[in-house]
Motif scaffolding. Structure first.
Motif, short mmCIF file in Angstrom:
data_model
loop_
_atom_site.label_atom_id
_atom_site.label_comp_id
_atom_site.label_asym_id
_atom_site.label_seq_id
_atom_site.Cartn_x
_atom_site.Cartn_y
_atom_site.Cartn_z
N PRO A 1 0.82 -1.22 -0.07
CA PRO A 1 -0.29 0.21 -0.23
C PRO A 1 0.56 1.25 -0.18
O PRO A 1 0.58 2.11 -0.38
N GLY A 2 2.47 1.32 0.54
CA GLY A 2 2.80 2.49 0.41
C GLY A 2 3.53 2.89 -0.10
O GLY A 2 3.70 4.21 -0.34
N VAL B 1 4.82 7.05 -3.98
CA VAL B 1 5.59 7.03 -4.48
C VAL B 1 5.55 7.49 -6.07
O VAL B 1 3.66 7.63 -6.19
N THR B 2 6.09 8.64 -6.40
CA THR B 2 5.74 9.35 -8.07
C THR B 2 6.87 8.91 -8.78
O THR B 2 7.42 9.02 -8.69
N LEU C 1 1.75 6.36 -8.26
CA LEU C 1 1.74 5.14 -8.12
C LEU C 1 0.70 4.11 -7.41
O LEU C 1 -0.19 4.73 -6.42
N ALA C 2 -0.07 3.22 -7.72
CA ALA C 2 -1.25 3.05 -7.34
C ALA C 2 -0.53 1.51 -6.14
O ALA C 2 0.09 0.67 -7.19
N ALA D 1 14.38 -0.54 -9.40
CA ALA D 1 13.79 -0.67 -10.52
C ALA D 1 12.07 -0.62 -10.64
O ALA D 1 11.64 -0.21 -11.86
N THR D 2 11.68 -1.44 -10.07
CA THR D 2 10.39 -1.71 -10.07
C THR D 2 9.40 -0.77 -10.00
O THR D 2 7.75 -0.37 -10.49
N LEU D 3 10.00 0.29 -8.65
CA LEU D 3 8.76 1.47 -8.27
C LEU D 3 9.69 2.30 -9.88
O LEU D 3 8.17 2.85 -10.35
#
Length: 467
Positions: free
Chosen positions: A192-193, A197-198, A204-205, A252-254
């Motif tokens: 959920p956190g 993050v942008t 992001l969702a 990298a995922t985020l």
């Protein structure tokens, strides 16, 4: 004659060359998959003659014995027990199997099998949770047991909420990494956190990118882990390698993979909806007709990520009911063979044993035991699948979408999983109409054209046998 799982396993082992010839064992929903050192040692005619064996499939890297759903799980366990320590399952066996696979597998087929190996182990949970989700939806619509439905919804939805973690775990295992690290990296997708993050100017969702994002994250994590192990000192490996793997792959995922996978996932959903609403009948005709060849090649499992993505996005996959028509066409074709070749007692026995599985959507026994050996019935079965797919696709063009809340079952077993944008009776009626259409067209096409060139009952070698 084998009368139990133990007896059937004991009958199969010597026919595949004995314990020393078996390098590996595995199973899917219907097939015992064996890695063999020397296929010339296999008595294929003897295998096909064993009661309970519905067919044999020779793949690039496995020798597959079709046993049917339920049976294959029990027989595989007994087969493994018989092997014990006498089969070279470790170093030499794995090496030979890998060498054989590298010689025979094309890059595309290898990639598709790897993706399938990630998702196939998840099917039991997808089926179980899908059935519960359908039951919960029915109870909610009827207004029954209001105190139970929230709990049932939680039980049915929990797995789908965390499916990314399981995909990451299986992906790392398949690609040679540490499974728990793959799960840890993929867990970033559903945490959920991530809403704080942008990336690329967009917040992001949680869950953005879904299973595709989890798959990509775990693959990246596997390569980062392997890279770390090439230079990290052994004394620091236990500390640095997992830390760097999670850090590098997680960031990298985020900041890339979630956004990219989210765009791809959205495109899949948009494309599926557009395909059915604009070209539904034609799409159903093609998909229903081509699915049996995919099943024959074992490549149908590669569609699981697409189905899973649609279930995540829309609550159901609109493609599975179309593809399920292929199995119905197969049932119709087998029924026609049963009627026409009434003196072929061996073939009719095979059909009687395989038809119940076919009605429940498991097509391999009928494919390898009936239609494929005869040739033309396989093509007429595909024609039945095309007709059923066109029927369901036509209603999609009218705005009546038919979907499934989970993947795995088809045929009559898919009814408890049906969902769509209309009331359940309407959705079930459209799907049932597609099944009937596929049955009828598969039967008529096979009866009229599918047995041309097959010896008439009077001229067959078993024509003197009693009916």
């Amino acid at each position: 004659m084998p009368t139990s799982s133990s007896a059937l396993a004991a009958a199969l082992l010597p026919l595949v060359g004995g314990p020393a010839n078996v390098l590996s064992t595995a199973h899917c929903m219907t097939r015992l998959r064996l890695g063999l050192a020397d296929r010339s040692l296999v008595d294929e005619a003897g295998l096909r003659a064993v009661p309970g064996v519905l067919g044999v499939v020779v793949d690039d890297d496995t020798y597959q014995i079709v046993l049917g759903p339920g049976v294959v799980t029990r027989v595989t366990a007994r087969f493994d027990a018989l092997l014990g320590s006498s089969s070279p399952l470790a170093a030499r066996g794995v090496q030979l199997k890998e060498e054989q696979r590298q010689r025979n597998a094309t890059p595309l087929k290898l990639a598709l099998r790897r993706v399938a190996n990630v998702f196939v182990p998840l099917i039991p949970a997808l089926v179980g949770c899908g059935v519960l989700a359908g039951l919960n939806g029915l109870l909610v619509n009827l207004g029954w047991l209001p105190s139970l439905t929230p709990a049932l919804a939680a039980v049915a939805s929990a797995f789908m909420a965390l499916i990314a973690v399981f995909v990451g775990h299986n992906t790392a295992k398949e690609f040679g990494g540490t499974p728990v690290l793959g799960g840890a990296v993929a867990a970033v997708v559903v945490y959920p956190g991530v809403a704080k993050v942008t990336a690329f100017g967009v917040t992001l969702a949680p869950g953005q990118g879904g299973v595709l994002g989890a798959l990509a994250a775990a693959v990246l994590g596997t390569y980062v882990e392997k890279w770390c192990r090439t230079w990290v000192p052994a004394t620091l490996d236990v500390l640095l390698t997992p830390t760097l793997t999670v850090l590098v792959s997680g960031l990298a995922t985020l900041y890339g993979l979630m956004y990219a996978a989210g765009e791809i996932s959205s495109a899949i959903g948009t494309a599926a909806n557009w395909l059915l609403t604009t070209t539904g009948a034609a799409a159903g005709l093609v998909l229903g007709g081509l699915f049996l060849p995919l099943v024959m090649l074992g490549l149908h499992q590669a569609l699981i990520p697409i189905h899973t993505t649609l279930v995540e996005q829309q609550g159901y996959t609109v493609l599975l009911p179309l593809l399920a028509m292929a199995g119905a066409g197969q049932v119709g074709a087998a029924a026609a063979v049963y009627v026409r070749l009434r003196h072929d007692t061996s073939l009719r026995t095979t059909i009687r044993s395989a038809l119940p599985a076919g009605l429940l959507g498991v097509g391999e026994p009928l494919i390898y035991g009936v239609s494929l050996p005869l040739g033309r019935p396989f093509l007429t079965a595909c024609a039945g699948g095309s007709a059923g797919g066109a029927f369901v696709g036509f209603f999609a063009m009218l705005g009546d979408r038919v979907g499934a809340t989970a993947i795995g079952p088809s045929g009559w077993a898919l009814f408890p999983l049906l969902a769509g944008n209309r009331a359940l009776p309407v959705t079930a009626a459209i799907y049932g109409g597609g099944l009937v259409t596929a049955y009828v067209v598969g039967f008529l096409a096979t009866y009229a054209f599918g047995l041309t060139g097959v010896a008439s009952p009077e001229s067959r070698t078993d024509a003197n046998q009693p009916c």
